[in-house]
Design a protein around this motif. Sequence first.
Motif, short mmCIF file in Angstrom:
data_model
loop_
_atom_site.label_atom_id
_atom_site.label_comp_id
_atom_site.label_asym_id
_atom_site.label_seq_id
_atom_site.Cartn_x
_atom_site.Cartn_y
_atom_site.Cartn_z
N ARG A 34 0.89 -1.40 0.14
CA ARG A 34 0.23 -0.03 -0.03
C ARG A 34 0.45 1.59 -0.58
O ARG A 34 0.57 1.86 -0.72
N ALA A 35 1.91 1.47 0.68
CA ALA A 35 3.20 1.78 0.45
C ALA A 35 3.57 2.47 -0.37
O ALA A 35 3.43 1.74 -1.24
N ARG A 36 3.50 3.87 -0.71
CA ARG A 36 4.68 4.69 -1.74
C ARG A 36 5.70 3.73 -1.98
O ARG A 36 6.00 3.79 -0.75
N VAL A 37 6.59 3.22 -3.05
CA VAL A 37 7.59 2.61 -2.65
C VAL A 37 9.19 3.29 -3.32
O VAL A 37 8.23 3.46 -4.93
N VAL A 38 10.13 4.10 -3.13
CA VAL A 38 10.72 4.51 -4.40
C VAL A 38 11.87 3.62 -4.03
O VAL A 38 12.92 3.79 -2.60
N ALA A 39 12.75 3.07 -5.32
CA ALA A 39 13.65 2.34 -5.34
C ALA A 39 14.66 2.92 -5.69
O ALA A 39 14.82 4.00 -6.35
N VAL A 40 15.67 3.60 -5.20
CA VAL A 40 16.77 4.10 -5.38
C VAL A 40 18.39 3.29 -5.83
O VAL A 40 18.68 2.36 -4.75
N LEU A 67 11.71 -4.55 -6.06
CA LEU A 67 11.60 -3.18 -5.50
C LEU A 67 10.95 -2.29 -6.94
O LEU A 67 9.90 -1.78 -5.96
N LEU A 68 11.33 -2.49 -7.37
CA LEU A 68 11.03 -2.05 -9.11
C LEU A 68 10.17 -1.77 -9.20
O LEU A 68 9.46 -0.85 -9.46
N ARG A 69 9.49 -2.67 -9.08
CA ARG A 69 7.84 -2.99 -9.86
C ARG A 69 7.16 -2.24 -8.57
O ARG A 69 5.83 -2.18 -8.66
N ALA A 70 7.83 -2.53 -6.82
CA ALA A 70 6.30 -2.49 -5.95
C ALA A 70 7.24 -0.35 -6.67
O ALA A 70 5.76 -0.36 -6.56
N ALA A 71 7.60 -0.05 -6.63
CA ALA A 71 8.15 1.61 -7.20
C ALA A 71 7.58 2.03 -8.59
O ALA A 71 7.15 3.19 -8.50
N GLY A 72 6.72 1.04 -8.78
CA GLY A 72 6.51 0.80 -10.11
C GLY A 72 4.64 1.86 -10.39
O GLY A 72 4.76 2.12 -9.53
N PRO A 73 3.92 2.36 -11.63
CA PRO A 73 3.28 3.21 -11.82
C PRO A 73 1.95 2.63 -11.55
O PRO A 73 1.97 1.17 -11.55
N ARG A 74 0.71 2.67 -10.45
CA ARG A 74 -0.79 2.36 -9.94
C ARG A 74 -1.15 1.86 -11.16
O ARG A 74 -1.25 3.06 -11.39
#
Length: 322
Positions: free
Chosen positions: A223-229, A311-318
């Motif tokens: 649910r949280a927004r993920v930012v992968a860096v 992690l990148l997919r979790a960060a991807g556009p909803r």
Amino acid sequence: MNRGTDVSEAAAVLAAGGLVAFPTETVYGLGADASRADAVAKIFAAKGRPSGHPLIVHLPPEASLDGWAASVPDVARRLAAAAWPGPLTIILPRGPRVSLATTGGAETVGLRMPAHAMAQALLRAFGGGVAAPSANRFGAVSPTTADHVVSDLGERVDYVLDGGACDVGVESTIVDLSRGRAVLLRPGGLPREMIEEITGPLATPDAQAPAAPGTLASHYAPRARVVAVAPDDVPAAVARSVGKVAVLAPAAAFARWPALPATAHPLPDDVAAMARGLYAALRDLDAAGIDVVIAALPPAAGLGEAVGDRLLRAAGPRRSES
Ligand code: TXA
Ligand code: MG
């Protein structure tokens, strides 16, 4: 819904056309008889998953691929011999034992022989192929414990086989061998390097590759927004974030960030242990009411490729359907 460790009861549920959630070495699967369209339809309904998304067929280790695949190229036999049972799915031409409902209408099928003892016992007791996606609601993070399954799907499942926490923690690697060259459709629990020893360099999917809709961006998202860096960019990403912020990174990395204004959620430094704990960590951060997760990407070698991919997919556009 019943929950327990009774493999024969679970196999009876499958034989009656019902749904069984079961542990594998990667994540928990939501299984039904892969030969029956009516049973498979229940999977799509329970997950809230579009029916065009193909399901992987799980087989016991001693099964013959005849009937499940229409043809098996030599490279597939060599790869299967080296990697199965294990966290690898091979896409091959669909055999007659696989319902078209299982493949979402596709003439290819994903086949996998899981390495988990309880999954193998279930597959042997059932005596057929079990179609199973990950046992989560569509678009959500895959379950790595029976508790995760129950909290996602609850009464939508007839029987939950409880085999404890999954050992690998990320889904199987998917390799397409249906079209004469080896294509990596999804990095996963079997590192690319081990596959390439047998197949040679894996190609990336082109427009003709079989669609693997579950690999779209925005899958595997909490649910949280993920930012992968990259790890070096974590402090700047924290500084840019508003709300309750958490940092998900290898434990050793936190020594570099003494006064980070965020909740620290350390993962093990070893990448295999990181993969094992990744989805539970994302669920824990959701449960803690975190708004933004700043996740440090591991190096892309070995299991790091799958961890970084998720992690990148979790960060991807909803998307609206996730
Ligand atoms: O580790 C795993 O693979 C777990 C466990 C339960 O085995 N299963 C899993 O299933 O992750 P699922 O449905 O969540 O993800 C399977 C992916 C989807 O992206 C689907 O589109 C792709 O595999 N897939 C399945 N059959 C396919 C086919 N015939 N052609 C292309 N992609 C396929
Ligand atoms: Mg899934």
